[in-house]
Design a protein around this motif. Structure first.
Motif, PDB file in Angstrom:
ATOM      1  N   GLY A   1     -16.716  10.184   7.548  1.00 33.94           N
ATOM      2  CA  GLY A   1     -15.568  10.671   8.300  1.00 33.94           C
ATOM      3  C   GLY A   1     -14.231  10.316   7.692  1.00 33.94           C
ATOM      4  O   GLY A   1     -13.250  11.031   7.881  1.00 33.94           O
ATOM      5  N   LEU A   2     -14.182   9.213   6.931  1.00 32.63           N
ATOM      6  CA  LEU A   2     -12.911   8.827   6.319  1.00 32.63           C
ATOM      7  C   LEU A   2     -12.461   9.828   5.267  1.00 32.63           C
ATOM      8  O   LEU A   2     -11.269  10.108   5.143  1.00 32.63           O
ATOM      9  CB  LEU A   2     -13.008   7.425   5.717  1.00 32.63           C
ATOM     10  CG  LEU A   2     -13.208   6.278   6.714  1.00 32.63           C
ATOM     11  CD1 LEU A   2     -13.306   4.954   5.972  1.00 32.63           C
ATOM     12  CD2 LEU A   2     -12.111   6.242   7.753  1.00 32.63           C
TER      13      LEU A   2
ATOM     14  N   GLN B   1     -15.436  -2.873  12.987  1.00 30.22           N
ATOM     15  CA  GLN B   1     -13.979  -2.975  13.068  1.00 30.22           C
ATOM     16  C   GLN B   1     -13.294  -2.674  11.736  1.00 30.22           C
ATOM     17  O   GLN B   1     -12.207  -2.119  11.711  1.00 30.22           O
ATOM     18  CB  GLN B   1     -13.584  -4.369  13.566  1.00 30.22           C
ATOM     19  CG  GLN B   1     -12.139  -4.467  13.995  1.00 30.22           C
ATOM     20  CD  GLN B   1     -11.801  -3.551  15.151  1.00 30.22           C
ATOM     21  OE1 GLN B   1     -12.559  -3.423  16.099  1.00 30.22           O
ATOM     22  NE2 GLN B   1     -10.659  -2.891  15.073  1.00 30.22           N
ATOM     23  N   GLU B   2     -13.935  -3.025  10.624  1.00 29.35           N
ATOM     24  CA  GLU B   2     -13.341  -2.773   9.308  1.00 29.35           C
ATOM     25  C   GLU B   2     -13.129  -1.272   9.091  1.00 29.35           C
ATOM     26  O   GLU B   2     -12.078  -0.841   8.615  1.00 29.35           O
ATOM     27  CB  GLU B   2     -14.232  -3.352   8.219  1.00 29.35           C
ATOM     28  CG  GLU B   2     -13.625  -3.263   6.841  1.00 29.35           C
ATOM     29  CD  GLU B   2     -14.511  -3.904   5.777  1.00 29.35           C
ATOM     30  OE1 GLU B   2     -14.561  -3.341   4.684  1.00 29.35           O
ATOM     31  OE2 GLU B   2     -15.133  -4.945   6.055  1.00 29.35           O
ATOM     32  N   VAL B   3     -14.135  -0.475   9.447  1.00 32.96           N
ATOM     33  CA  VAL B   3     -14.023   0.985   9.318  1.00 32.96           C
ATOM     34  C   VAL B   3     -12.947   1.519  10.255  1.00 32.96           C
ATOM     35  O   VAL B   3     -12.136   2.364   9.871  1.00 32.96           O
ATOM     36  CB  VAL B   3     -15.377   1.673   9.600  1.00 32.96           C
ATOM     37  CG1 VAL B   3     -15.225   3.182   9.685  1.00 32.96           C
ATOM     38  CG2 VAL B   3     -16.388   1.300   8.530  1.00 32.96           C
ATOM     39  N   ALA B   4     -12.918   1.011  11.467  1.00 29.99           N
ATOM     40  CA  ALA B   4     -11.911   1.453  12.434  1.00 29.99           C
ATOM     41  C   ALA B   4     -10.504   1.158  11.931  1.00 29.99           C
ATOM     42  O   ALA B   4      -9.611   2.008  12.017  1.00 29.99           O
ATOM     43  CB  ALA B   4     -12.161   0.788  13.785  1.00 29.99           C
ATOM     44  N   ASN B   5     -10.299  -0.027  11.389  1.00 28.63           N
ATOM     45  CA  ASN B   5      -8.975  -0.386  10.855  1.00 28.63           C
ATOM     46  C   ASN B   5      -8.586   0.511   9.686  1.00 28.63           C
ATOM     47  O   ASN B   5      -7.435   0.934   9.572  1.00 28.63           O
ATOM     48  CB  ASN B   5      -8.956  -1.850  10.416  1.00 28.63           C
ATOM     49  CG  ASN B   5      -9.006  -2.801  11.591  1.00 28.63           C
ATOM     50  OD1 ASN B   5      -8.711  -2.439  12.721  1.00 28.63           O
ATOM     51  ND2 ASN B   5      -9.410  -4.033  11.329  1.00 28.63           N
ATOM     52  N   LYS B   6      -9.545   0.795   8.804  1.00 29.69           N
ATOM     53  CA  LYS B   6      -9.262   1.678   7.665  1.00 29.69           C
ATOM     54  C   LYS B   6      -8.892   3.080   8.159  1.00 29.69           C
ATOM     55  O   LYS B   6      -7.986   3.715   7.632  1.00 29.69           O
ATOM     56  CB  LYS B   6     -10.460   1.734   6.721  1.00 29.69           C
ATOM     57  CG  LYS B   6     -10.182   2.562   5.468  1.00 29.69           C
ATOM     58  CD  LYS B   6     -11.125   2.196   4.351  1.00 29.69           C
ATOM     59  CE  LYS B   6     -10.964   3.110   3.177  1.00 29.69           C
ATOM     60  NZ  LYS B   6      -9.922   2.791   2.259  1.00 29.69           N
TER      61      LYS B   6
ATOM     62  N   ILE C   1      -7.449   3.895  10.995  1.00 37.21           N
ATOM     63  CA  ILE C   1      -6.079   3.845  11.519  1.00 37.21           C
ATOM     64  C   ILE C   1      -5.084   3.818  10.367  1.00 37.21           C
ATOM     65  O   ILE C   1      -4.070   4.513  10.381  1.00 37.21           O
ATOM     66  CB  ILE C   1      -5.899   2.636  12.464  1.00 37.21           C
ATOM     67  CG1 ILE C   1      -6.818   2.754  13.692  1.00 37.21           C
ATOM     68  CG2 ILE C   1      -4.441   2.473  12.873  1.00 37.21           C
ATOM     69  CD1 ILE C   1      -6.588   3.956  14.588  1.00 37.21           C
ATOM     70  N   ASP C   2      -5.387   3.032   9.323  1.00 35.49           N
ATOM     71  CA  ASP C   2      -4.520   2.966   8.140  1.00 35.49           C
ATOM     72  C   ASP C   2      -4.388   4.331   7.469  1.00 35.49           C
ATOM     73  O   ASP C   2      -3.334   4.661   6.916  1.00 35.49           O
ATOM     74  CB  ASP C   2      -5.050   1.957   7.118  1.00 35.49           C
ATOM     75  CG  ASP C   2      -4.902   0.512   7.582  1.00 35.49           C
ATOM     76  OD1 ASP C   2      -4.148   0.256   8.547  1.00 35.49           O
ATOM     77  OD2 ASP C   2      -5.561  -0.360   6.971  1.00 35.49           O
ATOM     78  N   LEU C   3      -5.468   5.135   7.513  1.00 37.25           N
ATOM     79  CA  LEU C   3      -5.455   6.463   6.889  1.00 37.25           C
ATOM     80  C   LEU C   3      -4.824   7.535   7.773  1.00 37.25           C
ATOM     81  O   LEU C   3      -4.673   8.669   7.358  1.00 37.25           O
ATOM     82  CB  LEU C   3      -6.880   6.884   6.508  1.00 37.25           C
ATOM     83  CG  LEU C   3      -7.518   6.111   5.364  1.00 37.25           C
ATOM     84  CD1 LEU C   3      -8.991   6.482   5.216  1.00 37.25           C
ATOM     85  CD2 LEU C   3      -6.777   6.383   4.049  1.00 37.25           C
ATOM     86  N   GLY C   4      -4.489   7.166   9.016  1.00 30.95           N
ATOM     87  CA  GLY C   4      -3.797   8.114   9.871  1.00 30.95           C
ATOM     88  C   GLY C   4      -4.545   8.579  11.099  1.00 30.95           C
ATOM     89  O   GLY C   4      -4.058   9.465  11.810  1.00 30.95           O
ATOM     90  N   ALA C   5      -5.710   7.998  11.387  1.00 33.09           N
ATOM     91  CA  ALA C   5      -6.410   8.369  12.613  1.00 33.09           C
ATOM     92  C   ALA C   5      -5.558   7.952  13.815  1.00 33.09           C
ATOM     93  O   ALA C   5      -4.870   6.938  13.779  1.00 33.09           O
ATOM     94  CB  ALA C   5      -7.784   7.704  12.682  1.00 33.09           C
ATOM     95  N   ASP C   6      -5.614   8.739  14.855  1.00 34.21           N
ATOM     96  CA  ASP C   6      -4.827   8.456  16.049  1.00 34.21           C
ATOM     97  C   ASP C   6      -5.546   7.491  16.986  1.00 34.21           C
ATOM     98  O   ASP C   6      -4.912   6.833  17.810  1.00 34.21           O
ATOM     99  CB  ASP C   6      -4.508   9.762  16.772  1.00 34.21           C
ATOM    100  CG  ASP C   6      -3.675  10.668  15.888  1.00 34.21           C
ATOM    101  OD1 ASP C   6      -2.459  10.426  15.793  1.00 34.21           O
ATOM    102  OD2 ASP C   6      -4.237  11.588  15.268  1.00 34.21           O
ATOM    103  N   ALA C   7      -6.881   7.435  16.866  1.00 34.60           N
ATOM    104  CA  ALA C   7      -7.677   6.527  17.707  1.00 34.60           C
ATOM    105  C   ALA C   7      -9.067   6.430  17.116  1.00 34.60           C
ATOM    106  O   ALA C   7      -9.453   7.218  16.261  1.00 34.60           O
ATOM    107  CB  ALA C   7      -7.757   7.076  19.137  1.00 34.60           C
ATOM    108  N   TYR C   8      -9.803   5.445  17.601  1.00 37.56           N
ATOM    109  CA  TYR C   8     -11.222   5.360  17.259  1.00 37.56           C
ATOM    110  C   TYR C   8     -11.981   4.989  18.519  1.00 37.56           C
ATOM    111  O   TYR C   8     -11.430   4.367  19.433  1.00 37.56           O
ATOM    112  CB  TYR C   8     -11.482   4.373  16.118  1.00 37.56           C
ATOM    113  CG  TYR C   8     -11.251   2.933  16.477  1.00 37.56           C
ATOM    114  CD1 TYR C   8     -12.283   2.139  17.002  1.00 37.56           C
ATOM    115  CD2 TYR C   8     -10.005   2.355  16.301  1.00 37.56           C
ATOM    116  CE1 TYR C   8     -12.057   0.823  17.343  1.00 37.56           C
ATOM    117  CE2 TYR C   8      -9.775   1.031  16.630  1.00 37.56           C
ATOM    118  CZ  TYR C   8     -10.808   0.273  17.158  1.00 37.56           C
ATOM    119  OH  TYR C   8     -10.577  -1.023  17.492  1.00 37.56           O
TER     120      TYR C   8
END
Length: 117
Positions: A61-62, A86-91, A93-100
């Motif tokens: 998905g990233l 959490q590591e994937v979720a943080n990445k 957000i860093d890439l521009g996701a609005d939420a996870y």
């Protein structure tokens, strides 16, 4: 306002459950079970929201998120991760996701996240 949603999830049963749930809640949905199918749908139309599973059979998905953020086909993105990733979720957000949202997903919780974007 979010109306048109792309769901990218390789678990067909779960994908159809999400599609049905969101349709019943007045959203228009399209779904894909692979990154390839998602990219094909993104060539054809725009979406207000993309809900992306992290793990897909042909990509993740990233990479779809990165592609979305380079173009103008999707306004908002939610990444689905497994619980505790959490590591994937943080990445994301860093890439521009609005939420996870973490799996297992509570549909009402997902609906609440969508409505608050």
């Amino acid at each position: 306002m979010i109306k048109n949603i792309l769901i990218v999830e390789d678990d067909v049963v779960f994908c159809k459950l999400l599609t049905r749930f969101l349709t019943k809640n007045s959203y228009t949905t399209k779904d894909a079970q692979s990154a390839k199918q998602a990219f094909e749908l993104l060539k054809e139309q725009t979406f207000d929201l993309a809900i992306l599973d992290y793990r897909l059979p042909d990509d993740n998905g990233l990479s779809i998120l990165e592609s979305i953020k380079e173009g103008d086909k999707v306004s908002k993105v939610i990444l689905i991760t497994r619980y505790g990733d959490q590591e994937v979720a943080n990445k994301a957000i860093d890439l521009g996701a609005d939420a996870y949202v973490s799996k297992p997903i509570n549909p009402d919780e997902l609906l609440n996240v969508i409505q608050n974007l």
